[in-house]
Design an enzyme around this catalytic site. Sequence first.
Site, PDB file in Angstrom:
ATOM      1  N   ASP A   7       0.803  -1.233   0.000  1.00 25.29           N
ATOM      2  CA  ASP A   7       0.000   0.000   0.000  1.00 25.29           C
ATOM      3  C   ASP A   7       0.833   1.279   0.000  1.00 25.29           C
ATOM      4  O   ASP A   7       0.272   2.383   0.046  1.00 25.29           O
ATOM      5  CB  ASP A   7      -0.960   0.009   1.195  1.00 25.29           C
ATOM      6  CG  ASP A   7      -2.127  -0.942   0.981  1.00 25.29           C
ATOM      7  OD1 ASP A   7      -2.586  -1.055  -0.165  1.00 25.29           O
ATOM      8  OD2 ASP A   7      -2.559  -1.584   1.951  1.00 25.29           O
ATOM      9  N   ASP A  14      -5.763  -4.321  -6.230  1.00 28.60           N
ATOM     10  CA  ASP A  14      -5.495  -2.968  -5.739  1.00 28.60           C
ATOM     11  C   ASP A  14      -4.041  -2.550  -5.993  1.00 28.60           C
ATOM     12  O   ASP A  14      -3.727  -1.383  -6.167  1.00 28.60           O
ATOM     13  CB  ASP A  14      -5.756  -2.872  -4.228  1.00 28.60           C
ATOM     14  CG  ASP A  14      -6.884  -3.761  -3.735  1.00 28.60           C
ATOM     15  OD1 ASP A  14      -7.103  -4.824  -4.340  1.00 28.60           O
ATOM     16  OD2 ASP A  14      -7.526  -3.406  -2.745  1.00 28.60           O
TER      17      ASP A  14
HETATM   18  N1  GLY Z   1      -7.056  -1.566  -1.068  1.00 29.75           N
HETATM   19  C1  GLY Z   1      -8.115  -2.062  -0.282  1.00 29.75           C
HETATM   20  C2  GLY Z   1      -9.469  -1.712  -0.760  1.00 29.75           C
HETATM   21  O1  GLY Z   1      -9.695  -1.323  -1.901  1.00 29.75           O
HETATM   22  O2  GLY Z   1     -10.369  -1.836   0.043  1.00 29.75           O
END
Ligand code: GLY
Length: 406
Positions: A126, A187
């Site tokens: 992330d 993601d």
């Molecule tokens: N990256 C986590 C989500 O989209 O909830």
Amino acid sequence: MKINNVLWGIGLAVLSACAGGKSAQPFERIDADKELAYCDAQLHRALDSLRKGDTIDYTMEPRNIYPGESAWNCRKATKEEWTAGFWPGVLWYDYEATGNDSIRKEAERFTESLGFLATIPAYDHDLGFLVYCSYGNGYRLTQNPEYKEVILAVADSLATLFNPAVGTILSWPRNVEMYGGHNTIMDNMLNLEMLFWASRNGGGKRLYDIAVSHADKTMQNQFRPDYTSYHVAVYDTVSGKCIKQCTHQGYADSTMWARGQAWAVYGYTMVYRETKDTKYLDFAKKVTDVYLERLPEDYVPYWDFSAPGIPDAPKDASAACVVASALIELAGYCEGAERAKYIEAAERMLASLSSDKYQSRDKNVAFLMHSTGHWPAKSEIDASIIYADYYYIEALLRLKAYREIH
Ligand code: GLY
């Protein structure tokens, strides 16, 4: 003062309000300036509510507001808090829209609470969300050389999660055992943007190669023949073979999780921008088309396209914001009827999101309501969530810039 939002590759064709798109229902195009002014007003209300006496705790980043609440629930900016970069990003976009120096100062303070990420090993993938939305926008708007150093250091840190045998970045080191291998989630496509930027800004070709490899492997292993996506792909850590495709936040392994598909739409559009390889553009259109074909009438998806209880299932406004922003960029890479189809779809999404059905207005200090974070975990269902606001204001700025060109 106006500083143009980055808008890529947009050509000269005129927006058609009727070519292509899902529905022939008439709709009213939004006034982007009016909606940006709404965002600015909400953001000032939010800042007022964060202020305790004369001060704000800049290490606490807004995350969500549940139905019936009026102010942001904040989370400490830690390596585990994946959404912590979005609030500084919202402030940067508001500064871009207004030129208000007091907002710039707030953006700097919240951004700098994330600087520690440049000094610690990568916790998970992330880092792009955390640092590119905050420091990335800050650098784009201010050229502060210290911000550049942070982004370059964090990009190197993200690259340590790349497994050359697999060809992708490991999304969740903490979940290797749980999934039985190297896991990559959709993601993660968004985090590649920081690697491309770093590669262009002194980080070296290796970062570009990692981003391209990740995009290619994800394209091979994380989509069904109809271009809907799996949230998670699991790979054998040593051989690199894909051993499992499943979901984490979607309804079932076989269904299209709305935000997962949104990340794919945004991710492949961005990879085309960075590489100019038309295979990514073609792929971005395919993953977009299946999403558009299956949308409900108001252009805001249910949290999963096969969610139980449709049409009474919770919506995910955040997915609509991510896709709206991406489609404005995608439209710029297309011509004629195709361009008209994508920009009309984006316009319809933003018209819906800007209605009283989705805007929070006096109900709370966020821009939007009705996002769903993690339905299987019963977390953040039908809430205001900070990343919806981030991609909403980004989309408004992109739409304004698009209209200025066309
Ligand atoms: N990256 C986590 C989500 O989209 O909830």
